[in-house]
Write a protein that holds these residues in place. Structure first.
Motif, PDB file in Angstrom:
ATOM      1  N   GLU A  59       1.828   3.152  -7.611  1.00 17.51           N
ATOM      2  CA  GLU A  59       2.299   3.619  -8.923  1.00 17.51           C
ATOM      3  C   GLU A  59       2.405   2.456  -9.907  1.00 17.51           C
ATOM      4  N   GLN A  63      14.229   9.900  -2.839  1.00 18.44           N
ATOM      5  CA  GLN A  63      13.783  10.432  -4.121  1.00 18.44           C
ATOM      6  C   GLN A  63      15.009  10.631  -5.005  1.00 18.44           C
ATOM      7  N   ILE A  96       6.439  -4.487  -1.292  1.00 15.23           N
ATOM      8  CA  ILE A  96       6.172  -4.405   0.146  1.00 15.23           C
ATOM      9  C   ILE A  96       7.342  -3.777   0.904  1.00 15.23           C
ATOM     10  N   GLY A  97       8.075  -2.968   0.222  1.00 13.30           N
ATOM     11  CA  GLY A  97       9.172  -2.272   0.881  1.00 13.30           C
ATOM     12  C   GLY A  97      10.515  -2.704   0.320  1.00 13.30           C
ATOM     13  N   LEU A  98      11.533  -2.104   0.868  1.00 19.29           N
ATOM     14  CA  LEU A  98      12.866  -2.242   0.291  1.00 19.29           C
ATOM     15  C   LEU A  98      13.893  -2.499   1.389  1.00 19.29           C
ATOM     16  N   ARG A 124      -0.394   3.445   2.783  1.00 17.63           N
ATOM     17  CA  ARG A 124       0.758   4.206   3.268  1.00 17.63           C
ATOM     18  C   ARG A 124       1.126   5.292   2.241  1.00 17.63           C
ATOM     19  N   GLY A 164       0.816  -1.220   0.000  1.00 18.24           N
ATOM     20  CA  GLY A 164       0.000   0.000   0.000  1.00 18.24           C
ATOM     21  C   GLY A 164       0.842   1.259   0.000  1.00 18.24           C
ATOM     22  N   GLY A 165       2.126   1.129  -0.348  1.00 19.29           N
ATOM     23  CA  GLY A 165       3.015   2.298  -0.393  1.00 19.29           C
ATOM     24  C   GLY A 165       3.019   2.937  -1.781  1.00 19.29           C
ATOM     25  N   ASN A 166       3.826   3.976  -1.930  1.00 22.45           N
ATOM     26  CA  ASN A 166       3.894   4.689  -3.213  1.00 22.45           C
ATOM     27  C   ASN A 166       4.259   3.755  -4.364  1.00 22.45           C
ATOM     28  N   SER A 167       5.222   2.867  -4.124  1.00 23.33           N
ATOM     29  CA  SER A 167       5.664   1.979  -5.214  1.00 23.33           C
ATOM     30  C   SER A 167       4.506   1.115  -5.690  1.00 23.33           C
ATOM     31  N   ARG A 200      -2.404  -4.759   3.565  1.00 24.38           N
ATOM     32  CA  ARG A 200      -2.594  -5.515   4.818  1.00 24.38           C
ATOM     33  C   ARG A 200      -3.356  -4.732   5.888  1.00 24.38           C
ATOM     34  N   ARG A 201      -3.468  -3.414   5.702  1.00 23.13           N
ATOM     35  CA  ARG A 201      -4.277  -2.628   6.634  1.00 23.13           C
ATOM     36  C   ARG A 201      -5.512  -2.137   5.868  1.00 23.13           C
TER      37      ARG A 201
HETATM   38  P1  NDP Z   1       6.929   1.438   1.726  1.00 21.17           P
HETATM   39  O1  NDP Z   1       7.747   0.952   2.855  1.00 21.17           O
HETATM   40  O2  NDP Z   1       6.592   2.890   1.667  1.00 21.17           O
HETATM   41  O3  NDP Z   1       5.553   0.631   1.671  1.00 21.17           O
HETATM   42  C1  NDP Z   1       5.544  -0.753   1.800  1.00 21.17           C
HETATM   43  C2  NDP Z   1       4.099  -1.241   1.777  1.00 21.17           C
HETATM   44  O4  NDP Z   1       4.103  -2.671   1.835  1.00 21.17           O
HETATM   45  C3  NDP Z   1       3.267  -0.752   2.953  1.00 21.17           C
HETATM   46  O5  NDP Z   1       1.944  -0.530   2.525  1.00 21.17           O
HETATM   47  C4  NDP Z   1       3.342  -1.931   3.918  1.00 21.17           C
HETATM   48  O6  NDP Z   1       2.194  -2.042   4.738  1.00 21.17           O
HETATM   49  C5  NDP Z   1       3.351  -3.104   2.966  1.00 21.17           C
HETATM   50  N1  NDP Z   1       3.983  -4.306   3.521  1.00 21.17           N
HETATM   51  C6  NDP Z   1       5.194  -4.408   4.140  1.00 21.17           C
HETATM   52  N2  NDP Z   1       5.471  -5.679   4.456  1.00 21.17           N
HETATM   53  C7  NDP Z   1       4.410  -6.411   4.034  1.00 21.17           C
HETATM   54  C8  NDP Z   1       4.104  -7.787   4.073  1.00 21.17           C
HETATM   55  N3  NDP Z   1       4.958  -8.692   4.601  1.00 21.17           N
HETATM   56  N4  NDP Z   1       2.924  -8.199   3.553  1.00 21.17           N
HETATM   57  C9  NDP Z   1       2.078  -7.300   3.004  1.00 21.17           C
HETATM   58  N5  NDP Z   1       2.307  -5.987   2.922  1.00 21.17           N
HETATM   59  C10 NDP Z   1       3.470  -5.536   3.436  1.00 21.17           C
HETATM   60  O7  NDP Z   1       7.731   0.962   0.419  1.00 21.17           O
HETATM   61  P2  NDP Z   1       7.738   1.543  -1.081  1.00 21.17           P
HETATM   62  O8  NDP Z   1       8.575   0.616  -1.852  1.00 21.17           O
HETATM   63  O9  NDP Z   1       6.373   1.819  -1.563  1.00 21.17           O
HETATM   64  O10 NDP Z   1       8.492   2.934  -0.963  1.00 21.17           O
HETATM   65  C11 NDP Z   1       9.833   3.001  -0.464  1.00 21.17           C
HETATM   66  C12 NDP Z   1      10.249   4.481  -0.382  1.00 21.17           C
HETATM   67  O11 NDP Z   1      10.345   5.042  -1.697  1.00 21.17           O
HETATM   68  C13 NDP Z   1       9.227   5.315   0.371  1.00 21.17           C
HETATM   69  O12 NDP Z   1       9.928   6.284   1.104  1.00 21.17           O
HETATM   70  C14 NDP Z   1       8.416   5.946  -0.734  1.00 21.17           C
HETATM   71  O13 NDP Z   1       7.789   7.157  -0.362  1.00 21.17           O
HETATM   72  C15 NDP Z   1       9.472   6.166  -1.807  1.00 21.17           C
HETATM   73  N6  NDP Z   1       8.845   6.195  -3.138  1.00 21.17           N
HETATM   74  C16 NDP Z   1       8.424   7.405  -3.608  1.00 21.17           C
HETATM   75  C17 NDP Z   1       7.793   7.500  -4.819  1.00 21.17           C
HETATM   76  C18 NDP Z   1       7.304   8.830  -5.269  1.00 21.17           C
HETATM   77  O14 NDP Z   1       7.496   9.814  -4.573  1.00 21.17           O
HETATM   78  N7  NDP Z   1       6.660   8.957  -6.403  1.00 21.17           N
HETATM   79  C19 NDP Z   1       7.579   6.332  -5.676  1.00 21.17           C
HETATM   80  C20 NDP Z   1       8.012   5.085  -5.067  1.00 21.17           C
HETATM   81  C21 NDP Z   1       8.628   5.042  -3.839  1.00 21.17           C
HETATM   82  P3  NDP Z   1       1.979  -1.045   5.981  1.00 21.17           P
HETATM   83  O15 NDP Z   1       1.611   0.277   5.396  1.00 21.17           O
HETATM   84  O16 NDP Z   1       0.879  -1.722   6.715  1.00 21.17           O
HETATM   85  O17 NDP Z   1       3.277  -1.033   6.734  1.00 21.17           O
END
Ligand code: NDP
Length: 307
Positions: free
Chosen positions: A158, A285, A238-240, A180, A152-155, A175-176
């Motif tokens: 997008e 960024q 789901i993150g990095l 995010r 649910g994050g930006n990645s 998952r929520r």
């Molecule tokens: P994020 O950490 O921001 O989001 C990860 C998402 O995955 C969250 O919704 C999280 O849920 C979920 N998650 C994590 N672990 C699990 C799991 N085991 N099972 C299911 N869901 C899970 O990662 P991103 O890759 O999206 O972004 C990384 C960084 O890069 C951020 O700072 C982001 O802002 C930045 N970015 C910016 C962009 C832009 O400005 N255009 C574009 C892409 C990335 P929960 O929310 O519940 O923790």
């Protein structure tokens, strides 16, 4: 044994390429060392819409232009997968997987992050067979098909929107019950009729037909009921995690593996710097990555020249 340089930059994403520009323009013998193609995350980004001066540009285009620029002042571009960096005080030794090693007075680590795995059954076996971490690279294979995006994050949002332009339907699993991702990106997502958001669910198993992904099993977080989505593709976002295994022994990372740096982007090891997404920081960024690269290279230049 490879050559020795004033400045060796590990990683050729925006941070590393900017460091190479600043280092080589300042007159340092400079090289970038990269295990993949130059461009880093830019290569996986369809459109960049927050690079000042250019309202929108394909990520791959910006990567290409940065790469041309990064070697224009004499910086070398080397292929290599770095497995260790040794600190010898006035100089560092950078060792690659194939045994090649380089020496440098300063090293800038700009290796960025890699996508986190879901760690569910059948995931690893299906990477490249329907599981992809790059919608821009692989999206076209799913034209007219149904796919799932996790996160649910930006990645995730997008990439879901990118995929929705070619896939028949995109399921977005979070998952929520809230995202995010930034509000502006959520608002954009709401415009897509073929993206269905499934809230409070987590992926639990990948199903394949012996050859490729055929479905994803997910679990309801509240009821623990399992459901199956018939999808041809799964895109986990789901993150990095930072790519820093090769400096772990130097004690320069935080508990999550991100590099700890000061205002000059220098770690506690003199002459060892961090730049870009690999650093512990709040905003990842392209603009913050290039800023880090410039600051690190400029400080390395001052240190090497005794200014
Ligand atoms: P994020 O950490 O921001 O989001 C990860 C998402 O995955 C969250 O919704 C999280 O849920 C979920 N998650 C994590 N672990 C699990 C799991 N085991 N099972 C299911 N869901 C899970 O990662 P991103 O890759 O999206 O972004 C990384 C960084 O890069 C951020 O700072 C982001 O802002 C930045 N970015 C910016 C962009 C832009 O400005 N255009 C574009 C892409 C990335 P929960 O929310 O519940 O923790």
């Amino acid at each position: 044994m490879g050559r020795s340089y004033d400045l060796l930059v590990i990683g050729a994403g925006p941070a590393g390429m900017t460091a190479a520009i600043y280092g080589s323009r300042a007159g340092l013998t400079t090289a970038m060392i990269e295990a993949g193609a130059p461009g880093g995350k830019l290569l996986k980004t369809a459109e960049i819409a927050n690079w000042p001066g250019i309202k929108e540009t394909p990520g791959a285009q910006l990567a290409y232009e940065m790469f041309e620029h990064s070697t224009a002042f004499g910086a070398a571009y080397l292929y290599g997968n770095v497995v260790q960096v040794e600190d010898h005080g006035e100089w560092k030794k950078v060792i690659c997987e194939d045994g090649t090693s380089y020496e440098a007075k300063a090293v800038i680590v700009a290796t960025g992050t890699r996508e986190r795995m879901m760690h569910i059954p059948n995931e690893e076996a299906n990477i490249g067979k329907g599981i992809s971490f790059c919608a821009v690279c692989d999206g076209a294979f799913f034209k007219g098909k149904e796919v799932a995006v996790i996160g649910g994050g930006n990645s995730a949002l997008e990439e879901a929107m990118y995929l929705a332009q070619m896939a028949k339907k995109v399921y977005l699993l979070i998952r929520r019950d809230v995202f995010r991702a930034d509000t502006i990106i959520q608002e954009e997502l709401a415009k897509y009729d073929n993206i269905q958001v499934l809230r409070k669910v987590v992926p639990s198993e990948v199903i394949d037909d012996g050859n490729r992904v055929s479905a994803l099993v997910y679990e309801d977080v509240d009821t623990h009921e399992k459901h199956t989505l018939e999808v041809a593709g799964i895109f986990p976002y789901i993150g990095l995690d930072p790519v820093t295994e090769f400096v772990k022994e130097l004690g320069v990372c935080d508990e999550n593996g991100y590099l700890l740096t000061d205002a000059n982007k220098e770690t506690k090891v003199k002459g060892l710097y961090g730049a870009g997404d690999v650093c512990a920081k709040n905003l990842r960024q392209v603009v913050t990555a290039v800023s880090d690269g410039a600051i690190a290279a400029q400080h390395a230049f001052h240190q090497i020249k005794g200014i």
